[in-house]
Write a protein that holds these residues in place. Structure first.
Motif, PDB file in Angstrom:
ATOM      1  N   GLU A   1      39.762  75.084  13.007  1.00 53.25           N
ATOM      2  CA  GLU A   1      39.753  73.649  13.285  1.00 53.25           C
ATOM      3  C   GLU A   1      39.249  72.878  12.072  1.00 53.25           C
ATOM      4  O   GLU A   1      38.360  73.327  11.349  1.00 53.25           O
ATOM      5  CB  GLU A   1      38.852  73.414  14.520  1.00 53.25           C
ATOM      6  CG  GLU A   1      38.626  71.959  14.882  1.00 53.25           C
ATOM      7  CD  GLU A   1      39.888  71.254  15.316  1.00 53.25           C
ATOM      8  OE1 GLU A   1      40.138  71.146  16.533  1.00 53.25           O
ATOM      9  OE2 GLU A   1      40.641  70.795  14.421  1.00 53.25           O
TER      10      GLU A   1
ATOM     11  N   ASP B   1      43.360  71.164  15.586  1.00 50.06           N
ATOM     12  CA  ASP B   1      43.750  72.245  16.483  1.00 50.06           C
ATOM     13  C   ASP B   1      43.986  71.713  17.898  1.00 50.06           C
ATOM     14  O   ASP B   1      43.053  71.257  18.558  1.00 50.06           O
ATOM     15  CB  ASP B   1      42.652  73.303  16.498  1.00 50.06           C
ATOM     16  CG  ASP B   1      43.078  74.590  17.191  1.00 50.06           C
ATOM     17  OD1 ASP B   1      44.049  74.547  17.991  1.00 50.06           O
ATOM     18  OD2 ASP B   1      42.439  75.615  16.959  1.00 50.06           O
TER      19      ASP B   1
ATOM     20  N   ALA C   1      44.312  73.231  20.467  1.00 58.28           N
ATOM     21  CA  ALA C   1      43.614  74.024  21.481  1.00 58.28           C
ATOM     22  C   ALA C   1      42.198  73.487  21.743  1.00 58.28           C
ATOM     23  O   ALA C   1      41.560  73.867  22.730  1.00 58.28           O
ATOM     24  CB  ALA C   1      43.535  75.478  21.047  1.00 58.28           C
ATOM     25  N   SER C   2      41.706  72.613  20.886  1.00 50.19           N
ATOM     26  CA  SER C   2      40.371  72.039  21.110  1.00 50.19           C
ATOM     27  C   SER C   2      40.379  71.212  22.375  1.00 50.19           C
ATOM     28  O   SER C   2      41.323  70.448  22.635  1.00 50.19           O
ATOM     29  CB  SER C   2      39.959  71.178  19.920  1.00 50.19           C
ATOM     30  OG  SER C   2      39.733  71.986  18.785  1.00 50.19           O
TER      31      SER C   2
ATOM     32  N   ARG D   1      36.819  74.447  20.165  1.00 52.01           N
ATOM     33  CA  ARG D   1      37.578  75.479  20.832  1.00 52.01           C
ATOM     34  C   ARG D   1      36.516  76.255  21.594  1.00 52.01           C
ATOM     35  O   ARG D   1      35.369  76.222  21.198  1.00 52.01           O
ATOM     36  CB  ARG D   1      38.284  76.350  19.803  1.00 52.01           C
ATOM     37  CG  ARG D   1      39.207  75.577  18.879  1.00 52.01           C
ATOM     38  CD  ARG D   1      39.987  76.521  18.034  1.00 52.01           C
ATOM     39  NE  ARG D   1      40.855  77.309  18.870  1.00 52.01           N
ATOM     40  CZ  ARG D   1      41.339  78.490  18.519  1.00 52.01           C
ATOM     41  NH1 ARG D   1      41.038  79.010  17.358  1.00 52.01           N
ATOM     42  NH2 ARG D   1      42.124  79.167  19.321  1.00 52.01           N
TER      43      ARG D   1
END
Lengths: 110, 113
Positions: free
Chosen positions: A2, A27, A29-30, A94
């Motif tokens: 990230e 990112d 996905a964070s 994350r």
């Protein structure tokens, strides 16, 4: 990994004015975005956080907004007071990793 | 409830030495993360431990290592110290480490001369 970018690095406002600090993350996905305040010589302390399923959260004079599509989130402080002077850090998480921005030094001028 | 405690608060070491820093988390917290804070670089993630296992590691050289004990206390070790290792080292504890509030200790100020 990230990458969190934070702007501005310094911010001066008159007492009573609003302050806005912006962060972007890389990112997708964070999914957790806390904001920390660090006064001189003290430890960082959480002031507000937001999760990715929420677009906005408010706590008295502090609010945070999140735009997942654009991957940016912002801290808004209204009716600033001298005690708001500190360094503010945004972070993106994350699971189990917190990645911080480089900080914004906010100075509230009485 | 006691907060996160870091010892020592200040350290001065010479280049080439090694150092061990300690972090006692809040009671019941199982996750401990370590960060390096330097002017202009903000807080950089070193590693995170959960139940004695390193779960994540940041982009630091192998000279930086850590461990966690069964009581969740954690230690961080830096070997072969360099001048650039001078920084404030902060640890933070949280219940699970995943998307929950992290509570920071006061930090250990390390100066390498």
């Amino acid at each position: 990994g990230e990458n969190v970018e934070q702007h501005p690095s310094t911010l001066s406002v008159q007492e009573g004015d609003s302050a806005v600090i912006k962060c972007t993350y890389s990112d997708s996905a964070s999914n957790y975005f806390p904001w920390y305040k660090q006064e001189l010589g003290k430890r960082p302390q959480l002031i507000i956080d937001i999760r990715s399923n929420v677009g906005e959260k408010k706590d008295q004079r502090i609010a945070v907004t999140l735009n997942k599509t654009a991957k940016h989130f912002s801290l808004h402080i209204t009716e600033t007071q001298p005690e708001d002077s500190a360094v503010y850090f945004c972070a993106a998480s994350r699971p189990s990793n917190l990645f911080f921005g480089t900080g914004t030094r906010l100075t509230v001028i009485p | 409830k006691a907060g996160v405690t870091q010892t020592p608060r200040y350290l001065i070491k010479t280049r080439g030495q090694q150092v061990t820093l300690s972090c006692s988390p809040i009671s019941g917290h199982r996750s401990v993360s370590w960060y390096q804070q330097t002017p202009g670089q903000g807080l950089q993630f070193l590693f995170e431990y959960f139940s004695e296992t390193q779960r994540n590691k940041g982009n630091f050289p192998g000279r930086f290592s850590g461990r966690q004990f069964s009581n969740s206390r954690s230690e961080m070790n830096v070997s072969t110290l360099e001048l650039g290792d001078s920084a404030l080292y902060l640890c933070a504890s949280s219940l699970q480490g995943e998307n929950t509030e992290a509570f920071f200790g006061q930090g250990t100020r390390l100066t390498v001369v």
